[in-house]
Write a protein that holds these residues in place. Structure first.
Motif, PDB file in Angstrom:
ATOM      1  N   THR A 138      40.195  36.267  32.504  1.00 20.51           N
ATOM      2  CA  THR A 138      39.105  36.150  33.482  1.00 20.51           C
ATOM      3  C   THR A 138      39.034  34.745  34.050  1.00 20.51           C
ATOM      4  O   THR A 138      38.872  34.550  35.269  1.00 20.51           O
ATOM      5  N   ARG A 139      39.155  33.751  33.191  1.00 21.36           N
ATOM      6  CA  ARG A 139      39.087  32.368  33.656  1.00 21.36           C
ATOM      7  C   ARG A 139      40.254  32.039  34.583  1.00 21.36           C
ATOM      8  O   ARG A 139      40.084  31.335  35.591  1.00 21.36           O
TER       9      ARG A 139
ATOM     10  N   PHE B 120      43.080  26.584  29.021  1.00 14.56           N
ATOM     11  CA  PHE B 120      41.639  26.644  28.747  1.00 14.56           C
ATOM     12  C   PHE B 120      41.339  26.652  27.255  1.00 14.56           C
ATOM     13  O   PHE B 120      40.525  27.441  26.769  1.00 14.56           O
TER      14      PHE B 120
END
Length: 221
Positions: A3-4, A114
């Motif tokens: 998603t990021r 991330f």
């Protein structure tokens, strides 16, 4: 992580596409040159969005500068997010390739995105999808160039647009012979189903080798 990556890559590509298209076409009288400043930015943003499988255009694509078409080629090749209706190699594949490059430049071994490590199998999948996609586009573009008298830029644009299932055109599609149009049709299927099918096949294919060959390093670059 997925998603990021999708959100970050989408925002980055939208912004980069807007800046690039607007800057290159700013003084082009056939496209953005006749618009006011705010309208130029809005038109550039709109066109940046459409390169991600939208397929609409507020200015004539065939009148754009060749440098703009090249930038749009790159955006169409990347495509949009996975698990959607867009074609291209997908923004996740593009992002993974970028992080692989950054990792190599920094001299690190593990790819981290991330705050999480990336499975080595994903590195191989992303590289394979990108190379196969580029190979398909090269072969299709070369074939169309051989059977037509059109220039390289418009032909590559039509091929990448078909692969990305975008729908943008410089206006040469109607001029193409049947064989070239069928080639674009094949590219549409490859762009929509190819990357997803290849990635799924690579993910499901697990071969456990019980031996390891001696390692050797060829000269790169």
């Amino acid at each position: 992580m997925n998603t990021r990556i999708v959100i970050a890559a989408t925002l980055f590509l939208l912004a980069a596409g807007t800046v690039y298209i607007t800057a290159v076409e700013w003084n082009n009288p056939d496209t953005l040159g006749r618009l006011s400043g705010p309208s130029k930015i809005l038109a550039g943003f709109f066109q940046s969005v459409q390169t991600r499988s939208g397929g609409l255009n507020s200015v004539e694509i065939g009148d754009m500068h060749p440098a703009t078409l090249l930038g749009i080629d790159a955006l169409m090749f990347i495509g949009a997010g996975p698990a959607g209706t867009a074609g291209g190699i997908k923004v996740t594949t593009f992002a993974v390739l970028l992080f692989i490059v950054f990792t190599e430049i920094r001299g690190e071994h593990a790819v981290n995105i991330f705050g999480k490590g990336l499975a080595r199998s994903v590195n191989h999948q992303a590289t394979t999808v990108a190379v196969l996609a580029a190979t398909a586009l090269f072969a299709a573009s070369a074939f169309i160039l051989l059977i037509t008298n059109l220039g390289l830029g418009p032909v590559v644009f039509e091929a990448v647009s078909a692969f990305g299932t975008v729908g943008l055109s410089t206006g040469i599609t109607q001029q193409l012979p049947d064989a070239a149009q069928l080639t674009l049709v094949v590219l549409m299927y490859l762009g929509r189903l190819g990357p997803m099918t290849v990635a799924a096949a690579l993910a499901l294919r697990q071969r456990h080798i019980r031996y390891e060959l001696p390692k050797e390093r060829p000269i790169i670059g």
